[in-house]
Design a protein around this motif. Structure first.
Motif, PDB file in Angstrom:
ATOM      1  N   VAL A   1       0.840  -1.135  -0.105  1.00  0.00           N
ATOM      2  CA  VAL A   1       0.192  -0.071   0.030  1.00  0.00           C
ATOM      3  C   VAL A   1       1.415   1.202   0.052  1.00  0.00           C
ATOM      4  O   VAL A   1       1.366   1.160   0.764  1.00  0.00           O
ATOM      5  N   GLU A   2       0.940   1.772  -1.057  1.00  0.00           N
ATOM      6  CA  GLU A   2       1.672   2.756  -1.031  1.00  0.00           C
ATOM      7  C   GLU A   2       0.795   4.642  -1.122  1.00  0.00           C
ATOM      8  O   GLU A   2       0.176   4.486  -0.933  1.00  0.00           O
ATOM      9  N   ASN A   3       2.111   5.372  -0.050  1.00  0.00           N
ATOM     10  CA  ASN A   3       1.563   6.456   0.198  1.00  0.00           C
ATOM     11  C   ASN A   3       0.221   6.513   1.459  1.00  0.00           C
ATOM     12  O   ASN A   3      -0.622   7.193   0.443  1.00  0.00           O
ATOM     13  N   TYR A   4       0.092   5.823   2.250  1.00  0.00           N
ATOM     14  CA  TYR A   4      -1.156   5.245   2.961  1.00  0.00           C
ATOM     15  C   TYR A   4      -1.142   6.570   4.175  1.00  0.00           C
ATOM     16  O   TYR A   4      -0.632   7.480   3.987  1.00  0.00           O
ATOM     17  N   LEU A   5      -2.999   6.951   3.291  1.00  0.00           N
ATOM     18  CA  LEU A   5      -3.525   8.642   3.394  1.00  0.00           C
ATOM     19  C   LEU A   5      -4.414   8.364   4.832  1.00  0.00           C
ATOM     20  O   LEU A   5      -4.973   9.035   5.147  1.00  0.00           O
TER      21      LEU A   5
ATOM     22  N   ILE B   1       5.003  -4.023   7.843  1.00  0.00           N
ATOM     23  CA  ILE B   1       5.795  -3.316   7.782  1.00  0.00           C
ATOM     24  C   ILE B   1       6.040  -1.951   6.711  1.00  0.00           C
ATOM     25  O   ILE B   1       5.298  -2.446   5.863  1.00  0.00           O
ATOM     26  N   THR B   2       6.952  -1.099   7.441  1.00  0.00           N
ATOM     27  CA  THR B   2       6.431  -0.175   6.400  1.00  0.00           C
ATOM     28  C   THR B   2       7.590   0.259   5.748  1.00  0.00           C
ATOM     29  O   THR B   2       8.879  -0.714   6.017  1.00  0.00           O
ATOM     30  N   VAL B   3       8.275  -0.179   4.291  1.00  0.00           N
ATOM     31  CA  VAL B   3       9.363   0.661   3.652  1.00  0.00           C
ATOM     32  C   VAL B   3      10.570   1.786   4.096  1.00  0.00           C
ATOM     33  O   VAL B   3      11.683   1.475   4.574  1.00  0.00           O
ATOM     34  N   GLN B   4       9.766   2.544   4.408  1.00  0.00           N
ATOM     35  CA  GLN B   4      10.530   3.342   4.790  1.00  0.00           C
ATOM     36  C   GLN B   4      11.347   2.611   6.370  1.00  0.00           C
ATOM     37  O   GLN B   4      12.397   2.858   6.826  1.00  0.00           O
ATOM     38  N   GLY B   5      10.839   2.513   7.224  1.00  0.00           N
ATOM     39  CA  GLY B   5      10.979   1.417   8.974  1.00  0.00           C
ATOM     40  C   GLY B   5      12.270   0.528   7.892  1.00  0.00           C
ATOM     41  O   GLY B   5      13.267   0.647   8.414  1.00  0.00           O
ATOM     42  N   MET B   6      12.092  -0.040   7.149  1.00  0.00           N
ATOM     43  CA  MET B   6      13.509  -1.594   6.526  1.00  0.00           C
ATOM     44  C   MET B   6      14.799  -0.430   5.622  1.00  0.00           C
ATOM     45  O   MET B   6      15.471  -0.785   6.243  1.00  0.00           O
TER      46      MET B   6
ATOM     47  N   GLN C   1       0.431   6.962  12.873  1.00  0.00           N
ATOM     48  CA  GLN C   1       2.083   7.761  12.632  1.00  0.00           C
ATOM     49  C   GLN C   1       2.418   7.990  10.873  1.00  0.00           C
ATOM     50  O   GLN C   1       3.359   7.609  10.906  1.00  0.00           O
ATOM     51  N   LEU C   2       1.618   6.876  10.761  1.00  0.00           N
ATOM     52  CA  LEU C   2       2.372   6.331   9.055  1.00  0.00           C
ATOM     53  C   LEU C   2       1.707   6.818   8.339  1.00  0.00           C
ATOM     54  O   LEU C   2       2.379   6.160   7.188  1.00  0.00           O
ATOM     55  N   HIS C   3       1.023   8.277   8.163  1.00  0.00           N
ATOM     56  CA  HIS C   3       0.545   8.134   7.189  1.00  0.00           C
ATOM     57  C   HIS C   3       1.764   8.892   5.855  1.00  0.00           C
ATOM     58  O   HIS C   3       3.173   9.529   5.977  1.00  0.00           O
ATOM     59  N   GLY C   4       2.133   8.782   5.005  1.00  0.00           N
ATOM     60  CA  GLY C   4       2.343   8.784   4.100  1.00  0.00           C
ATOM     61  C   GLY C   4       4.055   7.702   3.848  1.00  0.00           C
ATOM     62  O   GLY C   4       4.410   7.786   2.841  1.00  0.00           O
ATOM     63  N   HIS C   5       3.363   6.626   4.363  1.00  0.00           N
ATOM     64  CA  HIS C   5       4.019   5.627   3.884  1.00  0.00           C
ATOM     65  C   HIS C   5       3.588   4.269   3.538  1.00  0.00           C
ATOM     66  O   HIS C   5       3.006   4.955   3.387  1.00  0.00           O
ATOM     67  N   ASP C   6       4.695   3.851   3.148  1.00  0.00           N
ATOM     68  CA  ASP C   6       4.869   2.256   1.699  1.00  0.00           C
ATOM     69  C   ASP C   6       4.344   1.729   2.689  1.00  0.00           C
ATOM     70  O   ASP C   6       5.184   1.182   3.392  1.00  0.00           O
ATOM     71  N   ILE C   7       3.619   1.007   2.940  1.00  0.00           N
ATOM     72  CA  ILE C   7       2.642   0.065   3.973  1.00  0.00           C
ATOM     73  C   ILE C   7       2.688  -1.814   3.228  1.00  0.00           C
ATOM     74  O   ILE C   7       2.009  -1.614   1.845  1.00  0.00           O
TER      75      ILE C   7
END
Length: 409
Positions: free
Chosen positions: A95-99, A385-390, A122-128
């Protein structure tokens, strides 16, 4: 970091669920298959000392690229997934750019909701990356494996980054408490290590529960129900009463932070015999001993006044709090902490409400704190998991390697 995500999405297709009912190591063939795949990938990176032993442990070394002595640092992750939910036919979705709002999982009725899981706010805008609602994802701990290998690949591609020997190990059967059983610390030859097995970004952990397992068995007497008066003893009735009298405010769902608990994990029930399986957790050894004593006293009370010992108890110690083995080496925590800060990650030093291979390894002479992967909701169908976190986990691993080399220059 396309290769990082590609690796992870490939890894989760391997069914590596461990099985506590089997005594072999690895406990399942899927782990053996995955271990062979990882060995071949490490060989393709031209790492040294790449091995896969008969027990399913994968090890490798990225040699130092500096001319002075630097302590060897290890990074460890486990290959198996938890028995709590299926790990077969994992179908992840990105899920890209979670809003915000609910995320539909696959084609079913399952959703990942911020109402149930407030971390999503807290993860808005993240890729999940999520599951399809039928299996767990396997971020615990295939994300850690993908992050370690991607960090090593980055160091190979950037020889200008100084580092000492980097030791890698992937273990089987961590989720069933056996991940360190046959780990060869001497062969691994690291001065210290980090498990990459934590959750949300920033987690840095060097305290964990002291752990034990308890099995309470209830012995009944089965008689035809038509003639049972005064003769039948229904073991399920005894078991139900025993569980109902356990402390309701000392369970996983009612505790957090440094609070310990009793947790009924599974039960087998029949009229003649019923068994309740508990895990006991406490950050203090005295607290764990108190919990053991509570169960022993409770069993004794149930047996009072009965000529037959209707209730029996066995208790097995599992692992201990690594704090006492890590605290004498504060530089290990400081290096990880400063590496996170350098990567714009706010360190969140907290206790692990569980265990890792690092807990056992620390008592085997390899101090081994735990670092985040970027994942959430492990062991269930709502794992994500988030791509940004990885990506941040990869950055921190690289920074630890770099900072250790600079520290000892």
């Amino acid at each position: 970091m396309t290769s990082l995500i590609d690796r992870f999405l490939k890894y989760v297709t391997f069914d590596t669920q461990s099985d506590p009912s089997l005594g072999c190591c690895p406990s399942t063939k899927g782990q053996t298959t995955f271990a062979a795949f990882l060995r071949d990938e490490l060989l393709s990176l031209d790492l040294q000392d790449v091995t896969l032993d008969d027990n399913g442990y994968v090890m490798a070394t990225l040699p130092s690229n500096v001319e002075y002595d630097v302590p060897a640092v290890g990074f460890v992750a486990h290959m198996d997934t938890a028995p709590d939910a299926s790990g077969a036919n994992v179908r992840p979705q990105l899920v890209e750019n979670y809003l915000g709002g609910d995320i539909a999982l696959g084609k079913g009725e399952q959703v990942l909701s911020p109402i149930q899981y407030p971390d999503l706010h807290q993860l808005h805008g993240h890729d999940i990356i999520t599951t399809d609602g039928t299996t767990l994802l396997g971020a615990d701990n295939k994300a850690g494996i993908a992050e370690i290998i991607s960090a090593v690949a980055f160091l190979i591609e950037h020889p200008e980054i100084p580092h000492g020997d980097i030791k890698i190990a992937f273990t089987p059967d961590e989720e069933i408490g056996r991940g360190a059983d046959l780990f060869n610390v001497e062969k691994f030859a690291a001065n210290w290590a980090y498990t990459i097995d934590g959750g949300p970004v920033g987690e840095l952990e060097y305290e964990n529960f002291n752990a034990a397992a308890a099995t309470v068995t209830f012995h009944g007497n089965n008689v035809h129900p038509g003639t049972a008066k005064g003769k039948m003893v229904n073991s399920m009735t005894l078991a139900a009463r025993f569980q109902a009298e356990m402390p309701a405010d000392e369970t996983p769902e009612t505790t957090d932070g440094y609070e310990g608990f009793y947790h009924l994990t599974t039960a087998e029930m029949s009229v003649a015999k019923s068994t309740l399986h508990y895990i006991l957790r406490d950050f203090e050894q005295d607290g764990l001993e108190r919990r053991k004593a509570y169960l022993k006293n409770k069993v004794a009370t149930f047996n009072q006044g009965d000529k037959t010992e209707r209730v029996t108890l066995t208790i097995t110690d599992n692992y201990s709090n690594m704090r006492e083995m890590v605290e004498p080496h504060p530089h290990i925590i400081e290096i990880a902490k400063q590496a996170m800060i350098a990567c714009d990650v706010k360190p969140n030093i907290k206790p692990i409400r569980g265990g890792t291979d690092g807990a056992r390894l620390s008592f085997m002479g390899l101090p081994c704190p735990n670092i985040f992967t970027g994942g959430y909701n492990f062991h269930g169908i709502h794992e994500f998991i988030t791509v940004q976190g990885m990506e941040l986990a990869v950055n921190v691993i690289v920074q630890i390697a770099k900072d250790t080399a600079i520290r000892y220059r």
